[in-house]
Design an enzyme around this catalytic site. Structure first.
Site: not given
Ligand code: IPE
Ligand code: IPE
Ligand code: MG
Length: 250
Positions: A25, A27, A42, A70-71, A74, A76, A136, A192, A211
């Protein structure tokens, strides 16, 4: 990208987690801080993933599961969803040979419905290419949601009972057989990035006794050293799984 860098050796850990789950998370924030668009973030995340894979191999971790889409993602913008679908495909195609050389076995966990067929195809090809690897196990969670996985397993049990016109008692063992990857071990260490302190629906069943390590680094800034910091944190923890040890002198 180098697998074993003699200048960057993994420290010795008291205990190494067998299965690490990582929520990649941050990006978008990484990019926006630099005046770039989210998609540039990304792109920058690809190198971090390879770093973490190399760091996991070097530390002796056997399973790494990475949350890629994640599910809920979508929700976005169509542009970002389109970019992420295309980019997942591109990264798999570009990196599968390198990962194969690293003896990585690639797997996919998630739902097929809604996912671009070309992404499913790319995931399956990477699985086929690396199926015999013994190093791995890297599971890419793409179109994955923990609640959905649990619902899908429940539905599979209901369907089987209807087909056999008999129902069996639901046990943990029977339930686990219906999860997307029944042989996936429980998560030991759940990491995370980006400072958010939530699971966002990742591996709800498998991480029930994990953990948790939440780190401030945004995903594109993650390196093998960041991973090793999380493993060091993990190895200093006492896992009890509900049991207790009496030691009044401490
Ligand atoms: C979780 O991150 C999903 C992935 C990293 C693929 P999100 O950025 O989508 O999660 P929220 O919206 O902060 O909960
Ligand atoms: C995680 O980064 C990548 C995916 C969820 C695909 P984000 O795109 O959620 O980046 P932030 O959390 O908005 O910074
Ligand atoms: Mg995010």
């Amino acid at each position: 990208m180098i697998l074993f860098d003699p200048e960057r050796k993994a420290p010795r850990f008291e205990s190494v987690p067998k299965h690490i789950a990582v929520v990649m998370d941050g990006n978008g924030r990484w990019a926006n801080k630099r005046g770039l668009t989210r998609t540039e973030g990304h792109r920058a995340g690809e190198a971090a993933l390879l770093e973490v894979i190399a760091g996991a191999i070097e530390a002796g971790v056997s399973n790494l599961t990475a949350y890629a889409f994640s599910t809920e993602n979508w929700k976005r913008s169509p542009e970002e969803v389109r970019f992420l679908m295309g980019y997942n495909k591109e990264v798999l195609r570009r990196r599968r040979d390198l990962l194969n050389q690293w003896d990585v076995r690639i797997r996919w966990s998630g739902r097929e419905s809604k996912l671009w067929p070309s992404v499913v195809k790319e995931l399956q090809e990477a699985e086929k290419l690396t199926a015999k690897n013994k190093g791995l196990t890297l599971t890419m969670a793409v179109n994955y949601g923990g609640r959905q996985e649990i619902l899908d397993a429940a539905q599979a049990l209901v369907d089987k009972a209807a087909k056999n016109k008999s129902s069996q008692r639901v046990t943990q063992a029977r339930f686990e057989k219906e999860l997307y990857l029944p042989d996936m071990p429980d998560v030991d260490l759940f990491i995370r990035s980006s400072g958010e302190i939530r699971t966002s629906n990742f591996l709800l069943w498998q991480a029930s006794y994990a953990e948790y390590v939440f780190m401030e680094e945004l995903w594109p800034d993650f390196s093998r050293e960041t991973l090793w910091k999380a493993i060091a944190d993990y190895s200093g923890r006492q896992r009890r799984f509900g049991a207790a040890v009496d030691s009044p002198l401490n």
